[in-house]
Design a protein around this motif. Structure first.
Motif, PDB file in Angstrom:
ATOM      1  N   GLN A   1     -31.368  86.718  58.163  1.00 55.46           N
ATOM      2  CA  GLN A   1     -32.452  87.560  59.065  1.00 55.46           C
ATOM      3  C   GLN A   1     -33.194  88.439  57.656  1.00 55.46           C
ATOM      4  OE1 GLN A   1     -32.652  89.128  61.492  1.00 55.46           O
ATOM      5  NE2 GLN A   1     -34.439  90.591  60.788  1.00 55.46           N
TER       6      GLN A   1
ATOM      7  N   ARG B   1     -46.559  83.715  62.360  1.00 63.42           N
ATOM      8  CA  ARG B   1     -47.289  83.627  61.343  1.00 63.42           C
ATOM      9  C   ARG B   1     -46.032  84.409  60.099  1.00 63.42           C
ATOM     10  NH1 ARG B   1     -50.685  89.724  62.134  1.00 63.42           N
ATOM     11  NH2 ARG B   1     -52.074  89.057  63.504  1.00 63.42           N
ATOM     12  N   LYS B   2     -46.154  83.973  58.719  1.00 67.49           N
ATOM     13  CA  LYS B   2     -44.646  83.843  57.928  1.00 67.49           C
ATOM     14  C   LYS B   2     -44.320  85.283  58.363  1.00 67.49           C
ATOM     15  CE  LYS B   2     -47.615  80.899  54.475  1.00 67.49           C
ATOM     16  NZ  LYS B   2     -48.653  80.714  53.790  1.00 67.49           N
ATOM     17  N   LEU B   3     -43.007  85.111  57.927  1.00 69.84           N
ATOM     18  CA  LEU B   3     -42.033  86.420  57.342  1.00 69.84           C
ATOM     19  C   LEU B   3     -41.709  86.725  56.618  1.00 69.84           C
ATOM     20  CD1 LEU B   3     -40.240  86.433  60.982  1.00 69.84           C
ATOM     21  CD2 LEU B   3     -42.534  87.487  60.634  1.00 69.84           C
ATOM     22  N   HIS B   4     -40.841  85.545  56.099  1.00 66.26           N
ATOM     23  CA  HIS B   4     -41.155  85.611  54.640  1.00 66.26           C
ATOM     24  C   HIS B   4     -40.796  84.569  53.922  1.00 66.26           C
ATOM     25  CE1 HIS B   4     -38.397  86.324  50.593  1.00 66.26           C
ATOM     26  NE2 HIS B   4     -38.032  87.705  51.519  1.00 66.26           N
TER      27      HIS B   4
ATOM     28  N   LYS C   1     -39.743  81.336  56.040  1.00 64.87           N
ATOM     29  CA  LYS C   1     -40.069  81.637  57.684  1.00 64.87           C
ATOM     30  C   LYS C   1     -40.822  81.901  58.310  1.00 64.87           C
ATOM     31  CE  LYS C   1     -36.436  85.226  59.733  1.00 64.87           C
ATOM     32  NZ  LYS C   1     -36.291  86.444  59.468  1.00 64.87           N
ATOM     33  N   TRP C   2     -41.064  81.040  59.679  1.00 63.32           N
ATOM     34  CA  TRP C   2     -42.075  81.858  60.642  1.00 63.32           C
ATOM     35  C   TRP C   2     -41.372  82.533  61.282  1.00 63.32           C
ATOM     36  CZ3 TRP C   2     -46.493  79.527  58.892  1.00 63.32           C
ATOM     37  CH2 TRP C   2     -46.529  78.229  57.444  1.00 63.32           C
ATOM     38  N   SER C   3     -42.601  83.179  62.474  1.00 61.18           N
ATOM     39  CA  SER C   3     -42.334  83.514  63.360  1.00 61.18           C
ATOM     40  C   SER C   3     -43.111  83.099  64.180  1.00 61.18           C
ATOM     41  CB  SER C   3     -43.009  85.076  64.018  1.00 61.18           C
ATOM     42  OG  SER C   3     -42.466  85.797  65.186  1.00 61.18           O
TER      43      SER C   3
ATOM     44  N   ALA D   1     -37.657  82.321  65.356  1.00 63.73           N
ATOM     45  CA  ALA D   1     -38.104  82.204  63.775  1.00 63.73           C
ATOM     46  C   ALA D   1     -37.065  80.659  63.659  1.00 63.73           C
ATOM     47  CB  ALA D   1     -37.876  82.877  62.672  1.00 63.73           C
TER      48      ALA D   1
END
Length: 475
Positions: free
Chosen positions: A229, A179-182, A172-174, A160
């Motif tokens: 996390q 994609r956006k994780l958060h 936060k990106w994968s 990430a």
């Protein structure tokens, strides 16, 4: 006439011994005749038998017969053969064990040597020559921020990316999907009870080496601590009197170093949510900070023109001079060497044992402006792949440049240019060295001196493919 003569005349056999002798003679004649007949009739059989025996003696022996003869051995010979076979098996097993042991020892010795060199700050893995310049089509662009990207970090497992921008958000990106994780949204000033966040430009970020904590600093003098996390807010550190411009975790610990435009360096213990101490020394606003495993950190002093190494336990510092302009970015290559960039367009390689640069590359990104009024492109970001000879620099010259450090870090050679339009405000290598991440913006992270309209505020993932270099002839 006698009786015998009369008998001969009548042709009758004589009695007595004479008759017996005659009969015996007749039997011998018959026997001899029978023997002659037998020899005539059975001679061929005898000859055939003898010829068969001769052919058998002349014919080659079959392998089975030879094996049977070979297997015919005495008990003593069998014991000797088995003993030799057993000793040969033991010898082969010992040779295999010795080879495996030697291989393991070579691996352990190589690893120990690397660890020793790493602790001494002299490890320099030669990977730069293997890097192949990526094509523009291979660069992945992640868009989500409204304003210029100012800083970014990569998680230790390279899964990430965290990016922050002048729009006060943290995303936060994968790495795999892009994609956006958060998203940590902007917080309104004075809004209580709302989700925590930044209310001013986020200038710096850092993540702990175990990936547990994320720290972010902004122009509002605040340092926010997050659980990496879940992106849940944990603590807020206050104490700086001006914008927080640099953050770094000490590797292997939860000790956090911070620096600010208030010219100070502060030490925090994130796990215990506590402040430790403050160090002073710079004569102007500090622009950047970095740290590795040792209990020390390095800072770029901005317009005071110095690079400083802070020894935390001794509360002392080493001062380095070399750039002509404001030193805006710095990064540690290993425990003993670092790279820095300034707004005079120069990139410098430093060793902690020398107060002057080991190598200085002037006009690293070329010149801009009209003829006779040329000015060098500012160096806005630098990065180094840990314990290797690979360095990356960013500016607003429409490219990211990769460099190779020479032996002993005494030379800096250009490898390739990677086209990217805009201000390269942040650069980070992945832990594996498989990709480089660039934070691109229309403006410089610390001000609004220029604006590049054609640039896109984005996070760019640049793949780094390695092509093994064939050994030189005669090596």
């Amino acid at each position: 006439m006698s009786a015998t003569a009369a008998a001969r005349k009548r042709g009758k056999p004589a009695s007595g011994a004479g008759a017996g002798a005659g009969a015996g003679k007749r039997r011998r004649k018959a026997d001899s005749a029978g023997d002659r007949g037998k020899s005539k009739g059975g001679g061929k059989m005898n000859e055939e038998i003898s010829s068969d025996s001769e052919s058998e003696s002349l014919a080659p022996r079959k392998p089975e017969e030879e094996e049977e003869e070979e297997l015919e051995e005495t008990a003593q010979e069998k014991k000797l053969r088995l003993a030799k076979l057993y000793l040969e098996q033991l010898r082969q097993q010992e040779e295999e064990k010795a080879e495996a042991r030697a291989f393991e020892e070579d691996q352990v010795a190589g690893r120990l040597k690397e660890d020793v060199l790493e602790q001494r700050g002299r490890l320099q893995k030669l990977v730069a020559k293997e890097i192949q310049a990526p094509a523009s089509a291979d660069i992945r662009v992640l868009r989500g921020h409204q304003l210029s990207i100012t800083c970014l970090v990569i998680t230790p497992d390279d899964s990430a990316i965290f990016s922050a921008a002048k729009d006060c958000t943290v995303i936060k990106w994968s790495v795999e999907s892009g994609r956006k994780l958060h998203v940590i949204p902007r917080a309104k000033k004075g809004a209580e009870g709302k989700p925590p966040g930044h209310s001013s430009h986020v200038l710096c970020m850092a993540i702990s080496s175990d990936g547990k904590y994320l720290a972010s600093g902004d122009r509002s003098k605040l340092i926010l601590i997050w659980e990496a996390q879940s992106c849940q807010h944990l603590y807020t550190f206050t104490g700086h009197r001006d914008a927080v411009s640099g953050l770094a975790f000490r590797r292997g610990t939860h000790q956090l170093y911070s620096t600010s435009h208030d010219r100070s360096v502060k030490v925090w213990n994130v796990a215990e949510n506590s402040y430790v101490e403050t160090l002073f020394g710079h004569q102007d606003a500090v622009a950047a900070l970095d740290a590795l495993s040792r209990e020390c950190c390095v800072t770029a002093g901005g317009r005071d023109g110095t690079v400083r190494v802070w020894k935390i336990p001794e509360e002392s510092q080493l001062v380095f001079y070399g750039h002509q302009g404001s030193i805006d970015c710095i990064h540690l290559i290993n425990e003993e060497h670092m790279v820095s960039g300034a707004d005079d367009g120069s990139v410098a390689l430093w060793g902690l044992s020398k107060k002057r640069p080991l190598a200085l590359q002037r006009e690293a990104h070329g010149l801009r402006g009209e003829p006779g009024l040329e000015q060098p492109f500012w160096i806005s970001s630098v990065a180094a792949l840990l314990n290797t000879d690979l360095v990356a620099t960013g500016s607003h010259s429409s490219c990211v440049r990769l460099w190779q450090c020479g032996e002993g870090f005494r030379q800096l050679d250009l490898l390739c240019d990677i086209p990217l339009v805009g201000f390269i405000n942040s650069l980070k290598f992945s832990s594996s060295g498989d990709f480089l991440v660039a934070g691109v913006g229309q403006e410089h992270r610390l001000g609004r001196w220029w604006r590049i309209k054609e640039a896109r505020n984005s996070v760019c993932i640049i793949p780094l493919r390695r092509v093994p270099v064939p050994p030189a002839a005669g090596s």
